[in-house]
Design an enzyme around this catalytic site. Structure first.
Site, mmCIF file in Angstrom:
data_model
loop_
_atom_site.group_PDB
_atom_site.id
_atom_site.type_symbol
_atom_site.label_atom_id
_atom_site.label_comp_id
_atom_site.label_asym_id
_atom_site.label_seq_id
_atom_site.Cartn_x
_atom_site.Cartn_y
_atom_site.Cartn_z
ATOM 1 N N LYS A 162 -3.012 52.580 22.579
ATOM 2 C CA LYS A 162 -2.173 53.862 23.147
ATOM 3 C C LYS A 162 -2.676 55.027 22.136
ATOM 4 C CE LYS A 162 0.899 56.677 25.233
ATOM 5 N NZ LYS A 162 0.709 57.127 26.641
ATOM 6 N N LYS A 237 3.545 64.223 19.731
ATOM 7 C CA LYS A 237 4.259 63.070 19.389
ATOM 8 C C LYS A 237 3.207 61.786 18.993
ATOM 9 C CE LYS A 237 7.036 59.007 21.324
ATOM 10 N NZ LYS A 237 7.673 58.302 22.082
HETATM 11 P P1 NAD Z 1 12.913 60.475 28.587
HETATM 12 O O1 NAD Z 1 13.555 61.027 27.648
HETATM 13 O O2 NAD Z 1 13.030 60.940 29.948
HETATM 14 O O3 NAD Z 1 13.900 59.028 28.673
HETATM 15 C C1 NAD Z 1 14.247 58.152 27.733
HETATM 16 C C2 NAD Z 1 15.719 57.418 28.307
HETATM 17 O O4 NAD Z 1 16.345 57.003 27.139
HETATM 18 C C3 NAD Z 1 16.581 58.685 28.286
HETATM 19 O O5 NAD Z 1 17.274 58.574 29.613
HETATM 20 C C4 NAD Z 1 17.886 58.624 27.221
HETATM 21 O O6 NAD Z 1 19.220 58.756 27.842
HETATM 22 C C5 NAD Z 1 17.603 56.933 27.301
HETATM 23 N N1 NAD Z 1 18.060 56.465 25.880
HETATM 24 C C6 NAD Z 1 18.215 57.429 24.658
HETATM 25 N N2 NAD Z 1 18.673 56.308 23.708
HETATM 26 C C7 NAD Z 1 19.170 55.100 24.421
HETATM 27 C C8 NAD Z 1 19.813 53.761 23.949
HETATM 28 N N3 NAD Z 1 20.144 53.991 22.683
HETATM 29 N N4 NAD Z 1 20.101 53.125 25.116
HETATM 30 C C9 NAD Z 1 19.890 53.463 26.311
HETATM 31 N N5 NAD Z 1 18.981 54.625 26.557
HETATM 32 C C10 NAD Z 1 18.719 55.316 25.633
HETATM 33 O O7 NAD Z 1 11.636 60.160 28.161
HETATM 34 P P2 NAD Z 1 10.306 59.605 29.286
HETATM 35 O O8 NAD Z 1 9.595 60.671 29.433
HETATM 36 O O9 NAD Z 1 10.740 58.610 30.312
HETATM 37 O O10 NAD Z 1 9.487 58.622 28.223
HETATM 38 C C11 NAD Z 1 9.821 57.279 27.767
HETATM 39 C C12 NAD Z 1 8.824 56.611 27.056
HETATM 40 O O11 NAD Z 1 7.626 56.826 27.398
HETATM 41 C C13 NAD Z 1 8.515 57.413 25.623
HETATM 42 O O12 NAD Z 1 8.357 56.666 24.358
HETATM 43 C C14 NAD Z 1 7.337 58.518 26.092
HETATM 44 O O13 NAD Z 1 6.755 58.897 24.836
HETATM 45 C C15 NAD Z 1 6.725 57.396 26.628
HETATM 46 N N6 NAD Z 1 5.739 57.924 27.657
HETATM 47 C C16 NAD Z 1 5.933 59.098 28.547
HETATM 48 C C17 NAD Z 1 5.282 59.760 29.416
HETATM 49 C C18 NAD Z 1 5.519 61.008 30.120
HETATM 50 O O14 NAD Z 1 4.979 61.429 31.033
HETATM 51 N N7 NAD Z 1 6.645 61.345 30.383
HETATM 52 C C19 NAD Z 1 3.873 59.278 29.458
HETATM 53 C C20 NAD Z 1 3.595 58.022 28.697
HETATM 54 C C21 NAD Z 1 4.336 57.732 27.804
#
Ligand code: NAD
Length: 290
Positions: A162, A237
């Site tokens: 990734k 990030k």
């Molecule tokens: P987001 O911030 O929308 O979602 C993360 C969720 O985790 C939140 O709802 C938060 O409340 C929850 N959370 C935080 N701490 C927690 C805990 N201790 N217990 C339970 N829940 C908890 O982020 P996202 O956009 O959904 O991204 C998630 C992951 O996917 C990240 O690592 C990001 O880098 C990766 N990612 C995101 C994208 C994108 O386009 N958004 C694309 C590829 C990869």
């Protein structure tokens, strides 16, 4: 399958919803009290993990993954799979997998590409690290949430794939944007620039499929006021994760380092935060050499 799903944010919620739609029994947990239609809601991560065949995590970073893993690993039933789909540092991915295996579980790191649209449509690509056995257990779930899953080798290798991919992406986007800005100053029409480069040796995904110039090439965030898409801060990030990994592995990555520094300036000191990562083009348009 019985599935626990922890982290129901922008990516996790639609991924969990697709598993529910496919008929799996999903129990979700998010500290922000997010619920997914058709899924049960647990009161804690440990409760969401207990008695499940597979526990999926989709969390913001490696530190949070480590703390959630410390809570769920003791709660999981022997032989179950801990499947982390977050983007985290390679070290955290390997440490969590080691703890899971030591506790009699199976572990996979399976970060995704495809963004929120891919999560909703079930067309994500999964890059997977872990054993062949764990990969084959999770494969039917990858097929529901995504269109492709590549087994990249042992634990941590999904994260490695990734961040290497996204390092190329960040560097290439910057190169494409600075070349467009140079072409502007040389009086070269953007459509002509696209027509040449997209069919010449400078072509790339950023030019051909995600062109940063509005009105040129296929529809992209540039045609929508640079609304993400893939936000510049998420690119930052991933570039920082690649630099952290390069440092740990003693790999020389000067272009990755330059891209990380440029996106840091863009996000933290300029107007990049909340904009698509292709908004590097308007940034370069207004700049001068000296
Ligand atoms: P987001 O911030 O929308 O979602 C993360 C969720 O985790 C939140 O709802 C938060 O409340 C929850 N959370 C935080 N701490 C927690 C805990 N201790 N217990 C339970 N829940 C908890 O982020 P996202 O956009 O959904 O991204 C998630 C992951 O996917 C990240 O690592 C990001 O880098 C990766 N990612 C995101 C994208 C994108 O386009 N958004 C694309 C590829 C990869």
């Amino acid at each position: 399958m019985k599935i626990g799903f922890i982290g129901l944010g922008n990516m996790g919620a639609p991924m969990a919803a697709n598993l529910v739609k496919a008929g799996h029994a999903v129990t979700g947990f998010d500290t922000a009290a997010i619920e997914v239609e058709g899924a049960a809601t647990a009161a804690s991560a440990a409760e969401a993990a207990a008695g499940q065949d597979v526990v999926i995590t989709m969390l913001p970073n490696g530190a949070i993954l480590r703390s959630v893993a410390a809570e769920v690993i003791p709660a999981m039933q022997a032989g179950a799979v801990l499947l982390d789909c977050s983007t985290v540092d390679v070290e955290s991915a390997r440490a969590v997998a080691e703890d899971a295996v030591a506790a009699g579980l199976k572990a996979l790191d399976a970060p995704v590409s495809g963004g929120i649209g891919g999560a909703q449509a079930g067309t994500l690509t999964f890059m997977v690290g872990g054993t062949e056995e764990a990969f084959s257990i999770a494969k039917p779930l990858f097929d529901i949430m995504g269109q492709k899953a590549v087994h990249c080798g042992p634990s941590g290798n999904g994260q490695a794939a990734k961040i290497c991919n996204n390092m190329i992406l960040g560097v290439t986007m910057i190169a494409t944007c600075e070349a467009f800005a140079l072409a502007d100053k040389l009086g070269l029409d953007r459509q002509a620039m696209f027509d040449v480069v997209s069919t010449s040796s400078g072509y790339s995904w950023t030019m051909n499929a995600y062109c940063p110039a509005p009105g040129v090439g296929p529809q992209s965030p540039a045609d929508n006021g640079y609304k993400p898409g893939f936000a510049a801060e998420l690119m930052l990030k991933d570039l920082r994760l690649s630099q952290q990994a390069a440092e740990a592995a003693d790999a020389d990555t000067p272009m990755g380092a330059a891209a990380a520094a440029l996106y840091a300036t863009f996000v933290e000191e300029e107007d990049g935060k909340g904009r698509d990562f292709s908004a590097m083009l308007p940034r370069f348009e207004t700049r001068h050499r000296g």
